[in-house]
Write an enzyme that holds these catalytic residues in place. Structure first.
Site, PDB file in Angstrom:
ATOM      1  N   PHE A  41      25.187 -78.260   5.541  1.00 50.38           N
ATOM      2  CA  PHE A  41      25.626 -76.394   5.661  1.00 50.38           C
ATOM      3  C   PHE A  41      24.707 -75.309   6.405  1.00 50.38           C
ATOM      4  O   PHE A  41      23.592 -75.971   6.426  1.00 50.38           O
ATOM      5  CB  PHE A  41      25.537 -75.944   4.525  1.00 50.38           C
TER       6      PHE A  41
ATOM      7  N   ASP B  72      17.080 -75.823  10.020  1.00 54.29           N
ATOM      8  CA  ASP B  72      17.497 -74.597   8.667  1.00 54.29           C
ATOM      9  C   ASP B  72      17.287 -75.238   7.839  1.00 54.29           C
ATOM     10  O   ASP B  72      17.372 -76.613   7.059  1.00 54.29           O
ATOM     11  CB  ASP B  72      18.991 -75.033   9.063  1.00 54.29           C
TER      12      ASP B  72
ATOM     13  N   LYS C  57      16.690 -67.050   2.184  1.00 49.85           N
ATOM     14  CA  LYS C  57      16.597 -66.994   1.112  1.00 49.85           C
ATOM     15  C   LYS C  57      15.462 -66.296   0.348  1.00 49.85           C
ATOM     16  O   LYS C  57      15.547 -65.828   0.261  1.00 49.85           O
ATOM     17  CB  LYS C  57      16.871 -68.358   0.441  1.00 49.85           C
TER      18      LYS C  57
END
Length: 403
Positions: free
Chosen positions: A136, A221, A250
């Site tokens: 993702f 990532d 995040k």
């Protein structure tokens, strides 16, 4: 205005299905809803609230910067952005930083950079991007196509091309599709949404070697795994494998929207003035907050404490499983953990989430078969114990058919 959960359906696009309760206040690892009910937060805003809710040093940084400068545009630079970039480069392999507003935007920048770098150094033929099934990388059309879950990218028309997917932890599947046409391989050094899957050392090292062999860039990532989440500042440090490009978001802002792409000076040269940009990227408010978060988390004692708290979670979850026999394994690293459901409870992760909310515990899922925890990195031990007690009540409710 009297705001109710029922109003959600009247005013919001129906792409989310939030819980029935509406949180209104948070402090540390606790949250209170409109009725004053207290919840233990094991969700952390999906690995975002790395210092919990309303951390006093974060609040102070935001207040201080809010009285100085909010926004300038990238016609100008600003001190918080330069300071944060310096701290990021000092602490990592990277030499250059690009700021964005989110993980998806940081990944978009990484992918565009990889393509432009390949064009500059090798020519138009080198455009293939490879990522991994169940991966993702965000919801922009480029990043969601690179992500390895077709359910998220299907149904929006023709997809960006020259993107292929290999199988995570399977080097042979990657070897089979890599060639001199490959410009980049993008991977999570710990798959998050895909089920909390850790890479084997052999796999991580093998991906790096294949990228070197084919003159391709390795993009990590670290949107979910970075900024202390695994007990290392960035997960690549624990793997002993260094990427060419790293993305972070995040936890970087601790709840304030910010993202960054990190890379080397040589690779960064391909993003010349005008090639990419972001109106809000690197704005002083976001960077001032992120700088404070980074200062707090980039601390060996705090990072070692994350590993200690991981063991508290594992011990507690194993004790629950010894009693109720619902998990096949506890996966993950640091404070990004997944309880993989066994065959008897396959496909029912959301049932455990709903039952947890009823016992006043906030948690997450990672697909239909994994219950996910991504709490504050500084969650007090007593909140871990209380949260696990509430989770045990939720597990019992599911097992007894009361969820």
């Amino acid at each position: 205005m009297n705001v109710t959960r029922e109003m959600f359906a009247d005013v919001m696009v129906p792409n989310y299905n939030p819980a029935a309760m509406v949180p209104v206040r948070g402090e540390g690892s606790k949250v209170w809803d409109q009725e004053g009910n207290e919840y233990i937060d094991f969700a952390g805003g999906i690995a975002v609230n790395a210092l919990g809710h309303c951390h006093p040093e974060m609040v102070a940084a935001l207040k201080d910067q809010s009285e100085k400068l909010w926004h300038l545009s990238n016609v100008f630079t600003n001190e918080p952005a330069i300071r944060l970039a310096k701290k990021l480069t000092d602490a990592t392999f990277a030499e250059r930083v690009y700021f964005a507003n989110s993980g998806a935007e940081a990944n978009e920048a990484a992918l565009k950079l990889a393509r432009r770098w390949a064009l500059d150094h090798h020519g138009e033929h080198k455009d293939q991007i490879i990522s991994f099934k169940q991966g993702f990388h965000g919801r922009t059309f480029f990043t969601v196509t690179v992500g390895g879950q077709a359910a998220y990218s299907d149904g929006f028309g023709p997809k960006p091309g020259a993107i292929e997917h290999a199988t995570y932890n399977d080097l042979e599947s990657l070897k089979a599709i890599m060639s001199e046409k490959t410009c980049a391989v993008m991977m999570e050094p710990l798959q998050g949404e895909g089920g909390i899957i850790s890479p084997t050392a052999e796999f991580a090292e093998g991906v790096r070697a294949l990228c070197d062999q084919h003159n391709a860039l390795l993009i990590f990532d670290e949107v979910q795994s970075g900024v202390g989440r695994t007990g290392e500042l960035y997960a690549y440090m624990g793997l002993g494998v260094t990427p060419d490009i790293l993305t972070t978001a995040k936890a970087l802002g601790g709840g304030f929207p910010v993202g960054a792409m990190l890379t080397t000076a040589k690779i960064a040269e391909s993003l010349k003035p005008g090639t990419h940009g972001s109106t809000y990227g690197g704005n002083p408010l976001a960077c001032a907050v992120a700088e404070k978060v980074f200062d707090i988390i980039n601390d060996r004692e705090l990072l070692d404490n994350v590993k200690r708290k991981e063991q508290l979670f594992r011990d507690g979850l194993n004790a629950i499983n010894d009693k109720y026999h619902v998990f096949s394994e506890i996966r993950g690293k640091g404070l990004l953990l997944g309880c993989a459901l066994n065959e008897d409870y396959a496909g029912r992760s959301r049932d455990f989430l709903v039952a947890s909310t009823k016992t006043k515990l906030m948690c997450l899922v990672a697909g239909a078969n994994v219950v996910r925890f991504a709490p504050s990195l500084v969650i007090p031990d007593e909140d871990i114990k209380e949260g696990l007690a509430r989770f045990e009540q939720a597990v019992a409710a599911v097992v007894n058919g009361q969820e």
